[in-house]
Design a protein around this motif. Structure first.
Motif, PDB file in Angstrom:
ATOM      1  N   LYS A 189       0.839  -1.205   0.000  1.00  0.00           N
ATOM      2  CA  LYS A 189       0.000   0.000   0.000  1.00  0.00           C
ATOM      3  C   LYS A 189       0.876   1.259   0.000  1.00  0.00           C
ATOM      4  CE  LYS A 189      -2.384   0.932   3.822  1.00  0.00           C
ATOM      5  NZ  LYS A 189      -2.224   2.244   4.365  1.00  0.00           N
ATOM      6  N   GLU A 190       1.924   1.235   0.821  1.00  0.00           N
ATOM      7  CA  GLU A 190       2.768   2.420   0.951  1.00  0.00           C
ATOM      8  C   GLU A 190       3.553   2.683  -0.336  1.00  0.00           C
ATOM      9  OE1 GLU A 190       2.410   0.067   3.165  1.00  0.00           O
ATOM     10  OE2 GLU A 190       1.820   1.029   5.055  1.00  0.00           O
ATOM     11  N   VAL A 191       4.088   1.608  -0.928  1.00  0.00           N
ATOM     12  CA  VAL A 191       4.864   1.790  -2.154  1.00  0.00           C
ATOM     13  C   VAL A 191       3.958   2.298  -3.281  1.00  0.00           C
ATOM     14  CG1 VAL A 191       6.211   0.618  -3.941  1.00  0.00           C
ATOM     15  CG2 VAL A 191       6.632   0.105  -1.536  1.00  0.00           C
ATOM     16  N   ARG A 192       2.772   1.703  -3.366  1.00  0.00           N
ATOM     17  CA  ARG A 192       1.826   2.133  -4.394  1.00  0.00           C
ATOM     18  C   ARG A 192       1.446   3.605  -4.211  1.00  0.00           C
ATOM     19  NH1 ARG A 192      -0.861  -1.068  -8.165  1.00  0.00           N
ATOM     20  NH2 ARG A 192       0.287  -2.872  -7.420  1.00  0.00           N
ATOM     21  N   ARG A 193       1.214   3.994  -2.963  1.00  0.00           N
ATOM     22  CA  ARG A 193       0.869   5.387  -2.676  1.00  0.00           C
ATOM     23  C   ARG A 193       2.011   6.306  -3.115  1.00  0.00           C
ATOM     24  NH1 ARG A 193      -0.047   6.162   3.421  1.00  0.00           N
ATOM     25  NH2 ARG A 193       2.228   6.015   3.482  1.00  0.00           N
ATOM     26  N   GLY A 194       3.233   5.897  -2.824  1.00  0.00           N
ATOM     27  CA  GLY A 194       4.380   6.711  -3.202  1.00  0.00           C
ATOM     28  C   GLY A 194       4.489   6.863  -4.709  1.00  0.00           C
ATOM     29  N   LEU A 195       4.305   5.756  -5.432  1.00  0.00           N
ATOM     30  CA  LEU A 195       4.414   5.817  -6.883  1.00  0.00           C
ATOM     31  C   LEU A 195       3.283   6.657  -7.472  1.00  0.00           C
ATOM     32  CD1 LEU A 195       5.460   2.123  -7.657  1.00  0.00           C
ATOM     33  CD2 LEU A 195       6.919   4.140  -7.565  1.00  0.00           C
ATOM     34  N   GLN A 196       2.119   6.615  -6.823  1.00  0.00           N
ATOM     35  CA  GLN A 196       1.017   7.448  -7.315  1.00  0.00           C
ATOM     36  C   GLN A 196       1.300   8.934  -7.097  1.00  0.00           C
ATOM     37  OE1 GLN A 196      -2.169   5.364  -5.424  1.00  0.00           O
ATOM     38  NE2 GLN A 196      -2.638   4.185  -7.282  1.00  0.00           N
ATOM     39  N   LEU A 197       1.860   9.282  -5.941  1.00  0.00           N
ATOM     40  CA  LEU A 197       2.219  10.690  -5.698  1.00  0.00           C
ATOM     41  C   LEU A 197       3.260  11.146  -6.717  1.00  0.00           C
ATOM     42  CD1 LEU A 197       2.384  10.718  -1.786  1.00  0.00           C
ATOM     43  CD2 LEU A 197       0.852  12.103  -3.199  1.00  0.00           C
ATOM     44  N   GLN A 198       4.231  10.270  -6.979  1.00  0.00           N
ATOM     45  CA  GLN A 198       5.249  10.585  -7.982  1.00  0.00           C
ATOM     46  C   GLN A 198       4.576  10.824  -9.343  1.00  0.00           C
ATOM     47  OE1 GLN A 198       7.743   7.243  -8.850  1.00  0.00           O
ATOM     48  NE2 GLN A 198       9.083   8.392 -10.218  1.00  0.00           N
ATOM     49  N   GLY A 199       3.585  10.000  -9.657  1.00  0.00           N
ATOM     50  CA  GLY A 199       2.860  10.138 -10.922  1.00  0.00           C
ATOM     51  C   GLY A 199       2.107  11.460 -11.021  1.00  0.00           C
ATOM     52  N   VAL A 200       1.532  11.922  -9.895  1.00  0.00           N
ATOM     53  CA  VAL A 200       0.829  13.208  -9.911  1.00  0.00           C
ATOM     54  C   VAL A 200       1.836  14.334 -10.161  1.00  0.00           C
ATOM     55  CG1 VAL A 200      -0.550  14.822  -8.539  1.00  0.00           C
ATOM     56  CG2 VAL A 200      -1.026  12.375  -8.425  1.00  0.00           C
ATOM     57  N   GLY A 201       3.008  14.231  -9.556  1.00  0.00           N
ATOM     58  CA  GLY A 201       4.060  15.220  -9.823  1.00  0.00           C
ATOM     59  C   GLY A 201       4.432  15.240 -11.288  1.00  0.00           C
ATOM     60  N   ASN A 202       4.589  14.064 -11.873  1.00  0.00           N
ATOM     61  CA  ASN A 202       4.926  13.994 -13.300  1.00  0.00           C
ATOM     62  C   ASN A 202       3.820  14.587 -14.167  1.00  0.00           C
ATOM     63  OD1 ASN A 202       7.480  12.853 -13.092  1.00  0.00           O
ATOM     64  ND2 ASN A 202       6.673  10.766 -12.973  1.00  0.00           N
ATOM     65  N   ALA A 203       2.561  14.355 -13.770  1.00  0.00           N
ATOM     66  CA  ALA A 203       1.442  14.912 -14.544  1.00  0.00           C
ATOM     67  C   ALA A 203       1.450  16.434 -14.470  1.00  0.00           C
ATOM     68  CB  ALA A 203       0.121  14.355 -14.015  1.00  0.00           C
ATOM     69  N   LEU A 204       1.780  16.960 -13.293  1.00  0.00           N
ATOM     70  CA  LEU A 204       1.810  18.417 -13.131  1.00  0.00           C
ATOM     71  C   LEU A 204       2.917  19.028 -13.998  1.00  0.00           C
ATOM     72  CD1 LEU A 204       0.690  20.873 -11.675  1.00  0.00           C
ATOM     73  CD2 LEU A 204       2.087  20.305  -9.687  1.00  0.00           C
ATOM     74  N   ILE A 205       4.060  18.358 -14.056  1.00  0.00           N
ATOM     75  CA  ILE A 205       5.144  18.836 -14.919  1.00  0.00           C
ATOM     76  C   ILE A 205       4.691  18.801 -16.385  1.00  0.00           C
ATOM     77  CG2 ILE A 205       7.483  18.389 -15.741  1.00  0.00           C
ATOM     78  CD1 ILE A 205       8.070  17.093 -12.999  1.00  0.00           C
ATOM     79  N   SER A 206       4.046  17.696 -16.770  1.00  0.00           N
ATOM     80  CA  SER A 206       3.650  17.539 -18.168  1.00  0.00           C
ATOM     81  C   SER A 206       2.592  18.565 -18.586  1.00  0.00           C
ATOM     82  CB  SER A 206       3.105  16.130 -18.413  1.00  0.00           C
ATOM     83  OG  SER A 206       4.105  15.181 -18.106  1.00  0.00           O
ATOM     84  N   LEU A 207       1.791  19.023 -17.636  1.00  0.00           N
ATOM     85  CA  LEU A 207       0.783  20.043 -17.953  1.00  0.00           C
ATOM     86  C   LEU A 207       1.440  21.278 -18.565  1.00  0.00           C
ATOM     87  CD1 LEU A 207      -2.228  21.017 -17.614  1.00  0.00           C
ATOM     88  CD2 LEU A 207      -1.535  21.917 -15.382  1.00  0.00           C
ATOM     89  N   PHE A 208       2.603  21.640 -18.050  1.00  0.00           N
ATOM     90  CA  PHE A 208       3.307  22.827 -18.555  1.00  0.00           C
ATOM     91  C   PHE A 208       4.462  22.487 -19.483  1.00  0.00           C
ATOM     92  CE2 PHE A 208       1.251  24.155 -14.700  1.00  0.00           C
ATOM     93  CZ  PHE A 208       0.739  25.397 -15.042  1.00  0.00           C
TER      94      PHE A 208
END
Lengths: 266, 451
Positions: free
Chosen positions: B150-169
């Motif tokens: 659960k913790e690793v998955r949560r971490g990878l998902q947070l990382q993914g949201v960061g990547n999505a925010l970068i990709s937006l711009f």
């Protein structure tokens, strides 16, 4: 059935192409169900000597140690895939190959240049060992990586896509920045694969995916000249991330009246 | 050099009175780039301790020479695949400062949002894939995910949201293509921003849970004395810009940095060692949080207070291992800052102001995920680079890491087993999130003393 073994090796690079693995998100965990990653230092897996089915290699060769290491990796890997511009063409740091400037640069930067042992040139993996497949891009993306692994798991070679970026750009229905704004775009001589990101963001492609098939660099250089670019600026378009790819290197040097790079401050 | 890879050399000579240990870690794992550690201990004395960086130099500062200002952002991004935005933002500020350009408030805000994406992805990557296996006793995150799915998955998902925010711009998260001198090439449209807001809102409770969880981790207790250095901004937690301050009372403009900072070169490393007024110093999340606690937004400060209540964690902290908590705090901060700025989003008249080159020098400083990142460029009147100088965070931390190792290993006990000493050393190093690829490319333009 045992899972195929995979290794990820790093040479001179920014680590960005390895992120195609680490940015997979939860799909990274799925991938580890399909293959067993044995060596991948950044991910904490340290086993460089085991024979593997697939070795992914990031980075260019720029020291004696790297030269010896790539030979060992080749010998123990069934399939070797270069990932990214550094491994595939030499990358941005191959700019030093153009002017034979490495020793001058080393002396300018380090107080004690004798401590630094590097080769004069930064070169792609294929200059030293047989490379079975190439994934171009600076950086490569996760789709390229997963597609390559999936293909190999099915026993077929990964699909080679060396069509021009312009085709991808049209498929994305992006507006051509060269036609509409006169921006000197490298799309006509660059390979597809990125998703035409730059034109979709209203800017010029800067050729981070390297040369496409049969690139007509002469015509593009002439077009750039028609747009008002001076010879130095035309050369800089070709001599950037993939300056060691022959099509770009030749076009860049040809654009310069002196035929030499760098042109400034030398 | 890593010729003897894979050999943990345990040359122990034991007699009745003497214990001699040589530990060589030829290739550090779970760090960005290539580094090694060499440690020699005789009885209760550390005779030699070297963090070697053998990542080959790539000479960025030299091949920037002669390139146009408009190419710099695409070039410097390639110094680091993990923090390309930091390089782009420090460079953009230096270019704009040299040319006397002022970006519009929209671009100012959106650069902060863009940068929040990088903090989010980089910190989530470091915590989960690089650091946590140390604290929880695993070789790597893949192994750890079997016990902590659960913790690793949560971490990878947070990382993914960061990547999505970068990709937006920036269209992609590694070497993004959206930023330019003057602002951005393109402004995201409203539906894309709405989608991003929804992702950030969904991530927020996960970030709170992460922060609460890391406060309960069994972190070693090891207080030490060090100087913290970071940017400071009058109105906000430092990220994109500010003055340079230290816990010793330093308070200078970014332009004055190189008057206080000295770099020198040692034989075992392709990175240079930086000292501030002669002393090693710390940059990065712990230094930032220690120096800028009162700039935390209320919601983040309150969550931090609740998360640390009843634990051994307090800030400001002198325990270097609290860096992992500081990263979790900054993940929550990055989400809240991005939400604050994106909820007021409007499409600008233009995403970039025109930038007109002129001869001159410009300096830019911003807070990379790993700490202060300083750039200076000198331009000719065409906007071509005459010279460039880049000081990345890891070179600034290198002297501090060695000082920490000396101290931590003595506190830990030099009588511990070799394996335990090696693990502790690696843990100390990884705690700084060293980016060795970056460190090698910062290059001081020393005067060439040869004829």
């Amino acid at each position: 059935m045992s899972k195929p073994l995979v290794a990820v090796h790093k040479f001179s690079s920014c680590d960005g192409c390895q992120l195609a693995f680490l940015n997979l998100g939860p799909a990274l965990l799925t991938l580890t169900e399909q293959v067993e990653i044995r060596h991948f230092l950044e991910a904490g897996l340290d086993d460089p000597e085991t024979a593997v089915e697939i070795a992914f290699v990031e980075g260019s060769i720029s020291t004696d140690e790297e030269l010896a290491r790539i030979q060992r990796i080749r010998a123990q890997s069934k399939t070797l895939i270069s990932i990214g511009a550094c491994a595939t063409s030499g990358g941005l740091q191959a700019l030093r190959n153009l002017g034979d400037t490495e020793s001058d640069w080393r002396q300018a930067i380090y107080a004690q240049p004798e401590y630094i042992r590097t080769l004069q040139h930064a070169t792609p993996i294929k200059d030293h060992v047989k490379v079975d497949f190439e994934l171009w891009g600076c950086p490569i993306n996760s789709q390229q990586l997963v597609a390559a692994i999936r293909s190999l798991l099915f026993g077929v070679p990964p699909l080679e896509n060396d069509a021009k970026l312009c085709l991808e750009c049209k498929r994305q229905q992006a507006v051509c920045v060269m036609v509409t704004k006169g921006t000197p775009c490298m799309g006509p001589v660059t390979r597809a694969g990125c998703g035409a990101l730059c034109p979709r963001f209203g800017r010029d492609c800067y050729a981070c995916y390297g040369p496409g098939e049969n690139p007509n660099t002469d015509a593009l250089a002439a077009r750039f000249s028609g747009l008002g670019l001076l010879p130095d600026a035309i050369a800089r378009r070709f001599l950037l991330i993939n300056s060691n790819a022959p099509a770009y290197r030749d076009a860049g040097l040809k654009a310069l009246p002196s035929g030499r790079y760098p042109t400034q401050h030398d | 050099m890593p010729d003897s890879r894979h050999c943990l050399q345990d040359a122990i000579q034991l007699n009745m009175t003497e214990r001699r240990i040589k530990i060589h870690v030829p290739a550090l794992t779970r760090v960005e780039g290539e580094g090694a550690l060499h440690l020699e201990v005789r009885n209760d004395t550390i005779e030699q301790l070297q963090l070697s960086i053998f990542e080959p130099p790539r000479y960025f500062e030299k091949f920037l020479e002669g390139r146009a200002y408009s190419e710099i952002l695409d070039i410097v991004a390639r110094i680091c695949g993990i923090c390309p935005i930091a390089y782009q933002m420090s460079a953009a500020q230096a270019i704009e400062s040299a040319f006397g350009s002022e970006i519009n408030p929209w671009a100012q805000d959106m650069r902060r949002v863009f940068y929040c994406g990088e903090w989010l992805q980089s910190h989530a990557l470091h915590i989960h894939l690089l650091a946590l296996p140390d604290f929880l006793g695993f070789q790597n995150a893949i192994e750890m995910s079997a016990s902590y799915p659960k913790e690793v998955r949560r971490g990878l998902q947070l990382q993914g949201v960061g990547n999505a925010l970068i990709s937006l711009f920036g269209a992609r998260s590694v070497h993004p293509v959206g930023a330019c001198p003057g602002g951005f090439y393109r402004a995201p449209d409203l539906p894309a921003v709405q989608t991003m807001i929804a992702k950030l809102e969904a991530a927020r409770p996960e970030a709170v849970a992460l922060l609460e969880w890391v406060c309960t981790l069994p972190l070693p207790q090891d207080d030490q004395t060090f100087t913290s250095v970071s940017l400071q901004h009058p109105r906000e937690y430092p990220l994109y810009s500010g003055r340079i301050v230290s816990s010793n009372g330093l308070d200078i403009a970014a332009e004055a940095f190189d008057a206080h900072m000295q770099e020198n070169h040692r034989p075992h490393s392709t990175a240079l060692y930086a000292h501030l007024d002669g002393e090693p110093y710390l940059v990065g999340p712990l230094a930032r949080l220690n120096l800028n606690l009162d700039q935390l937004p209320d919601a983040v400060a309150n969550t931090l207070q609740q998360a640390t209540a009843g634990t051994a964690v307090t800030f400001p902290s002198r325990n270097m291992f609290h860096s992992v908590v500081a990263r979790a705090v900054e993940i929550l901060l990055a989400i809240d800052e991005a939400l604050r700025l994106l909820r007021n989003y409007h499409c600008p008249a233009t995403p970039a102001v025109a930038v007109t080159p002129r001869a001159g020098t410009g300096v830019g400083a911003s807070e990379a995920p790993r700490g202060l990142l300083w750039h200076r460029y000198d331009f000719d009147d065409q906007g071509l680079v005459r010279s460039a100088r880049i000081v990345p965070p890891t070179s600034q931390n290198q002297a501090r890491i060695e000082a920490d190792l000396h101290r931590s290993l003595r506190t830990f006990g030099l009588d511990q087993s070799d394996e335990a000493l090696r693990l502790r050393s690696e843990m100390v190093i990884r705690n700084y999130d060293p980016c060795i690829s970056c460190a090698t490319h910062f290059l001081d333009l020393q005067i060439d003393r040869r004829p």
